[in-house]
Design a protein around this motif. Structure first.
Motif, short mmCIF file in Angstrom:
data_model
loop_
_atom_site.label_atom_id
_atom_site.label_comp_id
_atom_site.label_asym_id
_atom_site.label_seq_id
_atom_site.Cartn_x
_atom_site.Cartn_y
_atom_site.Cartn_z
N ALA A 4 4.10 6.26 -4.80
CA ALA A 4 2.99 5.32 -4.76
C ALA A 4 3.17 4.20 -5.77
O ALA A 4 3.58 4.42 -6.90
CB ALA A 4 1.68 6.05 -5.03
N GLY A 5 2.85 3.01 -5.33
CA GLY A 5 2.82 1.84 -6.19
C GLY A 5 1.39 1.36 -6.34
O GLY A 5 0.44 2.12 -6.11
N GLU A 6 1.27 0.10 -6.68
CA GLU A 6 -0.07 -0.46 -6.86
C GLU A 6 -0.04 -1.96 -6.63
O GLU A 6 1.00 -2.60 -6.69
CB GLU A 6 -0.59 -0.17 -8.26
N TRP A 7 -1.21 -2.50 -6.34
CA TRP A 7 -1.37 -3.94 -6.24
C TRP A 7 -1.71 -4.47 -7.63
O TRP A 7 -2.61 -3.94 -8.29
CB TRP A 7 -2.48 -4.27 -5.25
N ARG A 8 -0.97 -5.46 -8.08
CA ARG A 8 -1.20 -6.06 -9.41
C ARG A 8 -1.46 -7.54 -9.25
O ARG A 8 -0.87 -8.21 -8.41
CB ARG A 8 0.04 -5.90 -10.30
N ILE A 9 -2.32 -8.05 -10.11
CA ILE A 9 -2.59 -9.48 -10.11
C ILE A 9 -1.60 -10.15 -11.05
O ILE A 9 -1.52 -9.82 -12.23
CB ILE A 9 -4.04 -9.77 -10.53
N ASP A 10 -0.81 -11.07 -10.48
CA ASP A 10 0.19 -11.80 -11.27
C ASP A 10 -0.46 -12.94 -12.04
O ASP A 10 -1.66 -13.23 -11.88
CB ASP A 10 1.28 -12.36 -10.34
N GLU A 11 0.34 -13.60 -12.87
CA GLU A 11 -0.16 -14.70 -13.71
C GLU A 11 -0.79 -15.82 -12.90
O GLU A 11 -1.65 -16.54 -13.40
CB GLU A 11 0.98 -15.25 -14.57
N VAL A 132 0.33 1.01 -1.56
CA VAL A 132 1.75 0.67 -1.65
C VAL A 132 2.45 2.02 -1.67
O VAL A 132 2.42 2.73 -2.67
CB VAL A 132 2.08 -0.14 -2.92
N LEU A 133 3.04 2.40 -0.54
CA LEU A 133 3.60 3.74 -0.40
C LEU A 133 5.00 3.71 0.19
O LEU A 133 5.27 2.97 1.15
CB LEU A 133 2.72 4.60 0.52
N LEU A 134 5.88 4.53 -0.38
CA LEU A 134 7.18 4.81 0.21
C LEU A 134 7.13 6.27 0.64
O LEU A 134 6.78 7.14 -0.17
CB LEU A 134 8.32 4.61 -0.80
N ILE A 135 7.49 6.54 1.89
CA ILE A 135 7.36 7.88 2.44
C ILE A 135 8.70 8.31 3.02
O ILE A 135 9.36 7.55 3.71
CB ILE A 135 6.28 7.92 3.55
N ALA A 136 9.12 9.54 2.72
CA ALA A 136 10.38 10.08 3.26
C ALA A 136 10.31 11.60 3.24
O ALA A 136 9.32 12.20 2.82
CB ALA A 136 11.57 9.59 2.43
N GLY A 137 11.40 12.21 3.69
CA GLY A 137 11.50 13.66 3.67
C GLY A 137 10.54 14.30 4.64
O GLY A 137 10.43 13.89 5.79
N ASN A 138 9.81 15.31 4.17
CA ASN A 138 8.90 16.07 5.03
C ASN A 138 7.56 15.39 5.24
O ASN A 138 6.71 15.92 5.93
CB ASN A 138 8.67 17.47 4.44
#
Length: 145
Positions: A4-11, A132-138
């Motif tokens: 899992a990631g995240e949404w961030r506010i940039d400069e 923000v998700l990367l999914i793999a495997g099972n």
């Protein structure tokens, strides 16, 4: 596995999808870096700042190359490194590879996680749901109405 990631506010005030991970070099050196999840980028690219943090621990190719993108072109080198992801289950997943590294200090503000790495996962980038998700495997996902 789910990363899992995240949404961030940039400069600039714009929210973008990021994943925090560790980058490891050959001598055990590790640097933490937030990578912009860029599904349109052909490859993963390190900033010059990250390259300097790990300069002594990365195997770099001597040949320089040019990266082309919407912001123009930047000089780069190819480096061997490992990217270490932390899953939601608490385990670590490592991706070994050769990655581009910008060598101009003004050429790239953030490191990019591109399709070369993202192709190993199902990628979900949903601003509406703040995912923000990367999914793999099972693990898998389904879309329902």
């Amino acid at each position: 596995m789910v990363i899992a990631g995240e949404w961030r506010i940039d400069e600039d005030g714009i929210s973008r999808p990021y994943l925090a991970l560790e980058v490891g070099g050959k001598d055990g050196a590790i640097a933490e870096e937030a990578f912009l999840v860029d599904t349109g980028a052909d490859c993963t690219v390190f900033t010059a700042r990250l390259l300097s943090k790990l300069s002594g621990s990365l195997d770099a190719e001597s040949d320089q190359s040019v990266l082309l993108g919407i912001g123009g072109q930047s000089e780069a080198v190819t480096v061997r490194a490992e990217l270490r992801f932390r899953t939601m289950q608490g385990t670590q997943v490592t991706v070994h590879g050769e990655f581009a590294a910008a060598i101009g200090s003004t050429s790239l503000d953030v490191s990019l996680l591109g399709r070369g790495v993202l192709a190993n996962f199902d990628v979900i980038v949903s601003r509406r749901r703040n995912d923000v998700l990367l999914i793999a495997g099972n693990h898998f996902y389904s879309v329902t109405g």
